[in-house]
Write a protein that holds these residues in place. Sequence first.
Motif, PDB file in Angstrom:
ATOM      1  N   LEU A  79     -14.138  12.544   2.033  1.00 54.97           N
ATOM      2  CA  LEU A  79     -14.911  13.332   1.092  1.00 54.97           C
ATOM      3  C   LEU A  79     -14.518  13.013  -0.346  1.00 54.97           C
ATOM      4  O   LEU A  79     -15.386  12.934  -1.222  1.00 54.97           O
ATOM      5  N   GLU A  80     -13.237  12.813  -0.603  1.00 53.35           N
ATOM      6  CA  GLU A  80     -12.784  12.495  -1.959  1.00 53.35           C
ATOM      7  C   GLU A  80     -13.348  11.169  -2.454  1.00 53.35           C
ATOM      8  O   GLU A  80     -13.827  11.086  -3.592  1.00 53.35           O
ATOM      9  N   ILE A  81     -13.322  10.131  -1.622  1.00 51.91           N
ATOM     10  CA  ILE A  81     -13.825   8.833  -2.097  1.00 51.91           C
ATOM     11  C   ILE A  81     -15.344   8.784  -2.105  1.00 51.91           C
ATOM     12  O   ILE A  81     -15.940   8.151  -2.969  1.00 51.91           O
ATOM     13  N   ALA A  82     -15.972   9.464  -1.153  1.00 50.27           N
ATOM     14  CA  ALA A  82     -17.437   9.448  -1.093  1.00 50.27           C
ATOM     15  C   ALA A  82     -18.061  10.189  -2.268  1.00 50.27           C
ATOM     16  O   ALA A  82     -19.176   9.885  -2.672  1.00 50.27           O
ATOM     17  N   THR A  83     -17.330  11.153  -2.820  1.00 51.70           N
ATOM     18  CA  THR A  83     -17.866  11.955  -3.926  1.00 51.70           C
ATOM     19  C   THR A  83     -17.255  11.616  -5.277  1.00 51.70           C
ATOM     20  O   THR A  83     -17.557  12.262  -6.277  1.00 51.70           O
ATOM     21  N   SER A 135      -4.231   2.218  -2.050  1.00 54.15           N
ATOM     22  CA  SER A 135      -2.858   1.989  -2.520  1.00 54.15           C
ATOM     23  C   SER A 135      -1.888   3.070  -2.053  1.00 54.15           C
ATOM     24  O   SER A 135      -0.690   2.811  -1.938  1.00 54.15           O
ATOM     25  N   THR A 136      -2.385   4.261  -1.770  1.00 53.41           N
ATOM     26  CA  THR A 136      -1.518   5.335  -1.281  1.00 53.41           C
ATOM     27  C   THR A 136      -1.495   5.418   0.240  1.00 53.41           C
ATOM     28  O   THR A 136      -0.888   6.326   0.794  1.00 53.41           O
ATOM     29  N   GLY A 137      -2.179   4.485   0.899  1.00 54.29           N
ATOM     30  CA  GLY A 137      -2.179   4.462   2.357  1.00 54.29           C
ATOM     31  C   GLY A 137      -3.108   5.466   3.014  1.00 54.29           C
ATOM     32  O   GLY A 137      -3.049   5.666   4.226  1.00 54.29           O
ATOM     33  N   LYS A 138      -3.986   6.076   2.237  1.00 51.69           N
ATOM     34  CA  LYS A 138      -4.934   7.046   2.794  1.00 51.69           C
ATOM     35  C   LYS A 138      -6.116   6.372   3.491  1.00 51.69           C
ATOM     36  O   LYS A 138      -6.823   7.001   4.255  1.00 51.69           O
ATOM     37  N   ILE A 139      -6.335   5.102   3.173  1.00 52.10           N
ATOM     38  CA  ILE A 139      -7.377   4.313   3.826  1.00 52.10           C
ATOM     39  C   ILE A 139      -6.704   3.100   4.445  1.00 52.10           C
ATOM     40  O   ILE A 139      -5.895   2.436   3.809  1.00 52.10           O
ATOM     41  N   ARG A 140      -7.063   2.842   5.686  1.00 52.17           N
ATOM     42  CA  ARG A 140      -6.646   1.599   6.339  1.00 52.17           C
ATOM     43  C   ARG A 140      -7.896   0.731   6.443  1.00 52.17           C
ATOM     44  O   ARG A 140      -8.871   1.120   7.082  1.00 52.17           O
ATOM     45  N   GLU A 176     -10.727   3.006   8.123  1.00 56.24           N
ATOM     46  CA  GLU A 176     -10.427   4.280   8.762  1.00 56.24           C
ATOM     47  C   GLU A 176      -9.691   5.180   7.781  1.00 56.24           C
ATOM     48  O   GLU A 176      -8.799   4.722   7.055  1.00 56.24           O
ATOM     49  N   THR A 177     -10.089   6.445   7.758  1.00 60.03           N
ATOM     50  CA  THR A 177      -9.451   7.424   6.886  1.00 60.03           C
ATOM     51  C   THR A 177      -9.614   8.813   7.467  1.00 60.03           C
ATOM     52  O   THR A 177     -10.381   9.019   8.417  1.00 60.03           O
ATOM     53  N   ASP A 178      -8.907   9.765   6.899  1.00 57.35           N
ATOM     54  CA  ASP A 178      -9.005  11.158   7.337  1.00 57.35           C
ATOM     55  C   ASP A 178     -10.195  11.826   6.652  1.00 57.35           C
ATOM     56  O   ASP A 178     -10.709  11.321   5.646  1.00 57.35           O
ATOM     57  N   ARG A 198     -14.636   4.581  10.147  1.00 55.50           N
ATOM     58  CA  ARG A 198     -14.192   5.624  11.081  1.00 55.50           C
ATOM     59  C   ARG A 198     -13.541   6.769  10.314  1.00 55.50           C
ATOM     60  O   ARG A 198     -12.651   6.540   9.506  1.00 55.50           O
ATOM     61  N   VAL A 199     -13.985   7.975  10.622  1.00 59.30           N
ATOM     62  CA  VAL A 199     -13.380   9.182  10.064  1.00 59.30           C
ATOM     63  C   VAL A 199     -13.103  10.124  11.240  1.00 59.30           C
ATOM     64  O   VAL A 199     -13.881  11.028  11.534  1.00 59.30           O
ATOM     65  N   PRO A 200     -12.008   9.849  11.972  1.00 61.17           N
ATOM     66  CA  PRO A 200     -11.717  10.672  13.142  1.00 61.17           C
ATOM     67  C   PRO A 200     -11.297  12.084  12.731  1.00 61.17           C
ATOM     68  O   PRO A 200     -10.684  12.245  11.692  1.00 61.17           O
ATOM     69  N   PRO A 201     -11.663  13.077  13.502  1.00 61.07           N
ATOM     70  CA  PRO A 201     -12.366  12.997  14.775  1.00 61.07           C
ATOM     71  C   PRO A 201     -13.869  13.198  14.649  1.00 61.07           C
ATOM     72  O   PRO A 201     -14.547  13.439  15.643  1.00 61.07           O
ATOM     73  N   TYR A 202     -14.404  13.074  13.427  1.00 58.52           N
ATOM     74  CA  TYR A 202     -15.777  13.513  13.194  1.00 58.52           C
ATOM     75  C   TYR A 202     -16.863  12.459  13.257  1.00 58.52           C
ATOM     76  O   TYR A 202     -18.018  12.802  13.463  1.00 58.52           O
TER      77      TYR A 202
END
Length: 117
Positions: A84-88, A98-103, A77-79, A52-56
């Motif tokens: 985009l940062e992890i996918a690329t 580890s920084t809580g950007k992904i649940r 789930e992530t913003d 999930r990448v809300p709201p997109y």
Amino acid sequence: MSTPHRYSDTVQTVLDALDGGIAPDRLALRDAVRELLADLRSRVPGRSVEVRVPPYGAIQCVEGPRHTRGTPPNVVETDPATWLEIATGRKTWHEAVSTGKIRASGVRADLSAYLPL
């Protein structure tokens, strides 16, 4: 940092904006998120993990037991910017977790083997 392959103009434009500290155009960000989600779904088919990448957008991927009702047992789930940062490859899966950007919850929710795209 070099990218693993040539991204579409939309994805590259959004990455350039993010790299420059500029908020990307909302529609371009939406399209870039959806494009990279579709790329993940085509590379890692299945229905055992919901990304999930809300709201997109949201997709299901990864082989394994299929989820059909209620809250899926494996959820990521992530913003949009983090996606985009992890996918690329601008940020690793483990850095983002580890920084809580992904649940990520569930035994199949570790996508590090499939990223970057």
